[in-house]
Design an enzyme around this catalytic site. Structure first.
Site, PDB file in Angstrom:
ATOM      1  N   LEU A  33       0.832  -1.313   0.054  1.00 44.21           N
ATOM      2  CA  LEU A  33       0.043   0.186  -0.079  1.00 44.21           C
ATOM      3  C   LEU A  33       0.860   1.347   0.165  1.00 44.21           C
ATOM      4  O   LEU A  33       1.881   1.393   0.385  1.00 44.21           O
ATOM      5  CB  LEU A  33      -0.938   0.059   1.206  1.00 44.21           C
ATOM      6  CG  LEU A  33      -1.878  -1.439   1.075  1.00 44.21           C
ATOM      7  CD1 LEU A  33      -2.707  -1.010   2.575  1.00 44.21           C
ATOM      8  CD2 LEU A  33      -2.644  -1.451   0.153  1.00 44.21           C
ATOM      9  N   HIS A  37      -3.658   4.386  -2.367  1.00 44.31           N
ATOM     10  CA  HIS A  37      -4.485   3.311  -1.638  1.00 44.31           C
ATOM     11  C   HIS A  37      -5.187   4.121  -0.532  1.00 44.31           C
ATOM     12  O   HIS A  37      -6.297   3.834  -0.096  1.00 44.31           O
ATOM     13  CB  HIS A  37      -3.858   2.068  -1.267  1.00 44.31           C
ATOM     14  CG  HIS A  37      -3.349   1.216  -2.185  1.00 44.31           C
ATOM     15  ND1 HIS A  37      -1.749   1.114  -2.434  1.00 44.31           N
ATOM     16  CD2 HIS A  37      -3.725   0.693  -3.253  1.00 44.31           C
ATOM     17  CE1 HIS A  37      -1.568   0.531  -3.466  1.00 44.31           C
ATOM     18  NE2 HIS A  37      -2.645   0.118  -4.077  1.00 44.31           N
ATOM     19  N   GLN A 153     -10.295   0.048 -15.377  1.00 47.22           N
ATOM     20  CA  GLN A 153     -10.884  -0.862 -14.559  1.00 47.22           C
ATOM     21  C   GLN A 153     -12.148  -0.295 -13.681  1.00 47.22           C
ATOM     22  O   GLN A 153     -13.216  -0.818 -13.478  1.00 47.22           O
ATOM     23  CB  GLN A 153      -9.585  -1.011 -13.415  1.00 47.22           C
ATOM     24  CG  GLN A 153     -10.113  -1.711 -12.224  1.00 47.22           C
ATOM     25  CD  GLN A 153      -8.913  -1.870 -11.362  1.00 47.22           C
ATOM     26  OE1 GLN A 153      -8.016  -2.616 -11.554  1.00 47.22           O
ATOM     27  NE2 GLN A 153      -8.714  -1.337 -10.304  1.00 47.22           N
ATOM     28  N   VAL A 176      -3.607  10.026  -6.622  1.00 45.09           N
ATOM     29  CA  VAL A 176      -2.553  10.791  -5.926  1.00 45.09           C
ATOM     30  C   VAL A 176      -1.083  10.582  -6.646  1.00 45.09           C
ATOM     31  O   VAL A 176      -0.769   9.363  -7.009  1.00 45.09           O
ATOM     32  CB  VAL A 176      -2.462  10.228  -4.669  1.00 45.09           C
ATOM     33  CG1 VAL A 176      -1.484  10.560  -3.676  1.00 45.09           C
ATOM     34  CG2 VAL A 176      -3.954  10.031  -4.020  1.00 45.09           C
ATOM     35  N   SER A 186       2.391   0.627  -7.022  1.00 42.43           N
ATOM     36  CA  SER A 186       3.302  -0.298  -6.309  1.00 42.43           C
ATOM     37  C   SER A 186       4.341  -0.712  -7.213  1.00 42.43           C
ATOM     38  O   SER A 186       5.420  -1.275  -6.681  1.00 42.43           O
ATOM     39  CB  SER A 186       2.257  -1.407  -5.830  1.00 42.43           C
ATOM     40  OG  SER A 186       0.926  -1.049  -5.068  1.00 42.43           O
ATOM     41  N   ARG A 187       4.098  -0.532  -8.496  1.00 42.64           N
ATOM     42  CA  ARG A 187       5.213  -1.075  -9.516  1.00 42.64           C
ATOM     43  C   ARG A 187       6.296  -0.026  -9.627  1.00 42.64           C
ATOM     44  O   ARG A 187       7.498  -0.441 -10.096  1.00 42.64           O
ATOM     45  CB  ARG A 187       4.516  -1.377 -10.966  1.00 42.64           C
ATOM     46  CG  ARG A 187       3.825  -2.540 -10.904  1.00 42.64           C
ATOM     47  CD  ARG A 187       3.115  -2.705 -12.131  1.00 42.64           C
ATOM     48  NE  ARG A 187       2.680  -4.019 -12.237  1.00 42.64           N
ATOM     49  CZ  ARG A 187       1.367  -4.089 -12.227  1.00 42.64           C
ATOM     50  NH1 ARG A 187       0.304  -3.215 -12.332  1.00 42.64           N
ATOM     51  NH2 ARG A 187       0.763  -5.734 -12.434  1.00 42.64           N
TER      52      ARG A 187
HETATM   53  P1  AMP Z   1      -3.951  -2.069  -6.725  1.00 44.82           P
HETATM   54  O1  AMP Z   1      -3.608  -2.611  -5.575  1.00 44.82           O
HETATM   55  O2  AMP Z   1      -3.021  -1.330  -7.649  1.00 44.82           O
HETATM   56  O3  AMP Z   1      -4.746  -2.946  -7.501  1.00 44.82           O
HETATM   57  O4  AMP Z   1      -4.791  -0.792  -6.481  1.00 44.82           O
HETATM   58  C1  AMP Z   1      -5.895  -0.978  -5.531  1.00 44.82           C
HETATM   59  C2  AMP Z   1      -6.727   0.276  -5.777  1.00 44.82           C
HETATM   60  O5  AMP Z   1      -5.994   1.548  -5.596  1.00 44.82           O
HETATM   61  C3  AMP Z   1      -7.385   0.365  -7.321  1.00 44.82           C
HETATM   62  O6  AMP Z   1      -8.784   1.044  -7.092  1.00 44.82           O
HETATM   63  C4  AMP Z   1      -6.280   1.668  -7.778  1.00 44.82           C
HETATM   64  O7  AMP Z   1      -6.993   2.495  -8.983  1.00 44.82           O
HETATM   65  C5  AMP Z   1      -6.118   2.448  -6.694  1.00 44.82           C
HETATM   66  N1  AMP Z   1      -4.786   3.257  -6.658  1.00 44.82           N
HETATM   67  C6  AMP Z   1      -3.690   2.723  -7.073  1.00 44.82           C
HETATM   68  N2  AMP Z   1      -2.810   3.882  -7.542  1.00 44.82           N
HETATM   69  C7  AMP Z   1      -3.420   4.821  -7.080  1.00 44.82           C
HETATM   70  C8  AMP Z   1      -2.957   6.251  -6.996  1.00 44.82           C
HETATM   71  N3  AMP Z   1      -1.891   6.617  -7.449  1.00 44.82           N
HETATM   72  N4  AMP Z   1      -4.150   7.337  -6.717  1.00 44.82           N
HETATM   73  C9  AMP Z   1      -5.404   6.862  -6.432  1.00 44.82           C
HETATM   74  N5  AMP Z   1      -5.640   5.610  -6.381  1.00 44.82           N
HETATM   75  C10 AMP Z   1      -4.718   4.600  -6.653  1.00 44.82           C
END
Ligand code: AMP
Length: 284
Positions: A33, A37, A153, A176, A186-187
């Site tokens: 996270l 997130h 998504q 963000v 995360s990447r």
């Molecule tokens: P993930 O863990 O990458 O599958 O992301 C989980 C949730 O967090 C998804 O709804 C993503 O779109 C959201 N998310 C990931 N990165 C960001 C970010 N930089 N800003 C806002 N939401 C994010």
């Protein structure tokens, strides 16, 4: 904050909240996270009385050869962040809890599932929608929060919930970013120092698209050219696509307006990054 790993324990924990008439918010994640997130947790806290965060790296949405094995996992760090942010419950099921038998049923994302991200990652969105459908049924939230960063998504989930008449609200939270514009992901930890600089091609090209829109550019072709010429300044960055699309089905449009979405994906070294903006909004 309690952690549960089974559907049964999850339902035991959530049922009394529902009986008491509490609004339940859900934040699905794959863990590792970051502030992006956690902003979803804030949005869920603002719109619900109890917040369930989930951490599950969903094998169904990775293709063979993608980064399922190397996807970062750190449940203890995630727990600490969620606790500090005030989430009420962490649901972190195992692969066998989520998929006790190899599934034969999956949610079909239709034509939008094989476009943009889906063209590069066939089957990805069927995997995403299937796990989100399961999480929605397991938790039964009144509100579920997703990030604009993954706009395709978020769009597909919104459509799934609306078209299948599921009784919950879907909230899409602005992206963000780091101070220099890079969308948190995360990447990002896989980027070398040099790649980290090159990665600014994504947010930089989108900022340029917004500036062109503000200066009066109204053709999708013009906007796309602005984005591509920014990418051309970064030879180490290989764009997969530049999508100039309307927000409901992410279909290409000839003319843009303030709701038009510009979405990009690019490979920076061995890491694939995505980003997008809505032309009439701030970078978020
Ligand atoms: P993930 O863990 O990458 O599958 O992301 C989980 C949730 O967090 C998804 O709804 C993503 O779109 C959201 N998310 C990931 N990165 C960001 C970010 N930089 N800003 C806002 N939401 C994010």
């Amino acid at each position: 904050m309690e952690t549960v790993t089974t559907i049964e324990a999850l339902r035991r924990r959530v049922a009394p909240w529902r009986r008491e008439g509490r609004r339940i918010g859900l934040v699905p994640t794959m863990g590792s996270l970051h502030e992006g997130h956690l902003r979803l947790v804030d949005a869920a806290t603002a719109g619900a009385d109890r917040v369930v965060a989930t951490v599950f790296v969903n094998p169904l949405q990775f293709r063979p050869g993608e980064d399922f094995e190397r996807y970062p996992r750190d449940l203890e760090a995630d727990r600490a962040l969620l606790t500090a942010r005030g989430a009420d419950l962490l649901y972190a099921p195992s692969g066998t809890e989520m998929y006790p038998v190899p599934p034969i049923i999956s949610v079909d994302p239709g034509a939008l599932g094989s476009r943009w991200e889906g063209a590069v990652r066939p089957g990805h969105f069927a995997g995403v929608l299937t796990v989100v459908a399961k999480l929605l049924h397991q938790v039964g939230p009144d509100l579920a929060c997703f990030g604009q960063k993954d706009i395709q998504q978020a769009t597909l989930i919104r459509r799934m919930v609306a078209e299948l008449d599921w009784p919950l609200a879907v909230l899409v939270v602005p992206t963000v970013r780091e101070a220099d514009g890079l969308a948190l992901s995360s990447r990002n930890r896989f980027l070398s120092a040099a790649d980290r600089v090159e990665a600014l091609a994504l947010s930089g090209s989108l900022t340029a698209a917004q500036a062109a829109f503000r200066s009066g550019e109204r053709t999708a072709r013009g906007i796309e050219q602005v984005v591509r010429s920014e990418f051309a300044k970064h030879p180490a960055v290989a764009p997969d696509y530049v999508a100039v699309v309307e927000p409901d089905r992410l279909e290409p449009v000839p003319l843009v307006d303030d709701r038009t979405v510009v979405a990009v994906a690019a490979r920076v070294g061995s890491t694939r990054l995505i980003d997008n903006v809505i032309l009439g909004r701030s970078l978020g």
